[in-house]
Enzyme design. Sequence first.
Site, PDB file in Angstrom:
ATOM      1  N   GLY A 160       6.843  10.993   4.337  1.00 56.30           N
ATOM      2  CA  GLY A 160       6.374   9.735   4.916  1.00 56.30           C
ATOM      3  C   GLY A 160       5.651   8.830   3.939  1.00 56.30           C
TER       4      GLY A 160
ATOM      5  N   HIS B 239      -2.716   8.365  -2.871  1.00 54.99           N
ATOM      6  CA  HIS B 239      -3.827   7.828  -2.076  1.00 54.99           C
ATOM      7  C   HIS B 239      -4.158   8.781  -0.942  1.00 54.99           C
ATOM      8  CE1 HIS B 239      -0.019   6.239  -0.506  1.00 54.99           C
ATOM      9  NE2 HIS B 239      -0.565   6.289   0.709  1.00 54.99           N
TER      10      HIS B 239
ATOM     11  N   ASN C 287       0.261  11.547   2.477  1.00 54.22           N
ATOM     12  CA  ASN C 287       1.710  11.637   2.614  1.00 54.22           C
ATOM     13  C   ASN C 287       2.309  11.852   1.230  1.00 54.22           C
ATOM     14  OD1 ASN C 287       1.633  11.111   5.406  1.00 54.22           O
ATOM     15  ND2 ASN C 287       1.517   8.910   5.023  1.00 54.22           N
TER      16      ASN C 287
ATOM     17  N   ASP D 253      -7.057  -0.231   4.734  1.00 55.09           N
ATOM     18  CA  ASP D 253      -5.606  -0.279   4.923  1.00 55.09           C
ATOM     19  C   ASP D 253      -5.238  -1.588   5.623  1.00 55.09           C
ATOM     20  OD1 ASP D 253      -3.256   2.189   5.088  1.00 55.09           O
ATOM     21  OD2 ASP D 253      -2.887   0.318   6.174  1.00 55.09           O
ATOM     22  N   ILE D 254      -4.152  -2.198   5.166  1.00 52.33           N
ATOM     23  CA  ILE D 254      -3.741  -3.495   5.715  1.00 52.33           C
ATOM     24  C   ILE D 254      -3.217  -3.356   7.152  1.00 52.33           C
ATOM     25  CG2 ILE D 254      -1.290  -3.498   5.004  1.00 52.33           C
ATOM     26  CD1 ILE D 254      -1.824  -6.347   3.862  1.00 52.33           C
TER      27      ILE D 254
HETATM   28  P1  5GP Z   1       1.755   5.967   2.842  1.00 53.50           P
HETATM   29  O1  5GP Z   1       2.778   6.059   3.924  1.00 53.50           O
HETATM   30  O2  5GP Z   1       2.370   5.673   1.497  1.00 53.50           O
HETATM   31  O3  5GP Z   1       0.819   7.132   2.828  1.00 53.50           O
HETATM   32  O4  5GP Z   1       0.855   4.760   3.279  1.00 53.50           O
HETATM   33  C1  5GP Z   1       0.714   3.571   2.578  1.00 53.50           C
HETATM   34  C2  5GP Z   1      -0.339   2.765   3.284  1.00 53.50           C
HETATM   35  O5  5GP Z   1      -0.617   1.640   2.491  1.00 53.50           O
HETATM   36  C3  5GP Z   1       0.074   2.269   4.665  1.00 53.50           C
HETATM   37  O6  5GP Z   1      -0.866   2.746   5.642  1.00 53.50           O
HETATM   38  C4  5GP Z   1       0.052   0.754   4.523  1.00 53.50           C
HETATM   39  O7  5GP Z   1      -0.441   0.108   5.680  1.00 53.50           O
HETATM   40  C5  5GP Z   1      -0.854   0.539   3.327  1.00 53.50           C
HETATM   41  N1  5GP Z   1      -0.519  -0.640   2.552  1.00 53.50           N
HETATM   42  C6  5GP Z   1       0.719  -0.995   2.104  1.00 53.50           C
HETATM   43  N2  5GP Z   1       0.661  -2.132   1.403  1.00 53.50           N
HETATM   44  C7  5GP Z   1      -0.657  -2.508   1.400  1.00 53.50           C
HETATM   45  C8  5GP Z   1      -1.348  -3.628   0.830  1.00 53.50           C
HETATM   46  O8  5GP Z   1      -0.778  -4.506   0.188  1.00 53.50           O
HETATM   47  N3  5GP Z   1      -2.685  -3.683   1.036  1.00 53.50           N
HETATM   48  C9  5GP Z   1      -3.353  -2.726   1.746  1.00 53.50           C
HETATM   49  N4  5GP Z   1      -4.674  -2.893   1.879  1.00 53.50           N
HETATM   50  N5  5GP Z   1      -2.735  -1.662   2.298  1.00 53.50           N
HETATM   51  C10 5GP Z   1      -1.391  -1.557   2.120  1.00 53.50           C
END
Ligand code: 5GP
Length: 105
Positions: free
Chosen positions: A91, A98, A85, A30-31
């Site tokens: 969220g 994922h 999420n 995760d970034i």
């Molecule tokens: P969600 O809230 O949709 O479950 O989480 C999305 C996750 O994707 C977040 O924890 C966010 O930090 C991660 N994320 C978003 N954009 C990128 C990206 O471009 N690269 C990576 N490696 N993670 C990402």
Amino acid sequence: MSKCIFCKIINKDIPAKIIYEDNDFLAFYDINPKAPIHFLIIPKLHIESLQHLQSEHTNLIGRLIIKANEIATNLGLEGYKTHINTGVKGGQEVFHLHIHILGSK
Ligand code: 5GP
Ligand code: ZN
């Protein structure tokens, strides 16, 4: 080109720290990590969320979960948290299914 950021990562249109890849799944860090080890595992098939799962995805999602554990174990995690999420009110920010895996050694 797909607008989905995770499809862009799958297609190598944008970089990510990839941990594991096969024909069906991709795992990458995760970034914006919320734990010392925080990675995401995704199916390469673009499924928006748990709300979009169909019975035809049963085998794929079963193997996704098994693969998540395999990767976590290979990273040395003896235990970890999983997080999914779902939907804006759940969220979810990236609408490509994922699983978050969070842990520390
Ligand atoms: P969600 O809230 O949709 O479950 O989480 C999305 C996750 O994707 C977040 O924890 C966010 O930090 C991660 N994320 C978003 N954009 C990128 C990206 O471009 N690269 C990576 N490696 N993670 C990402
Ligand atoms: Zn996608």
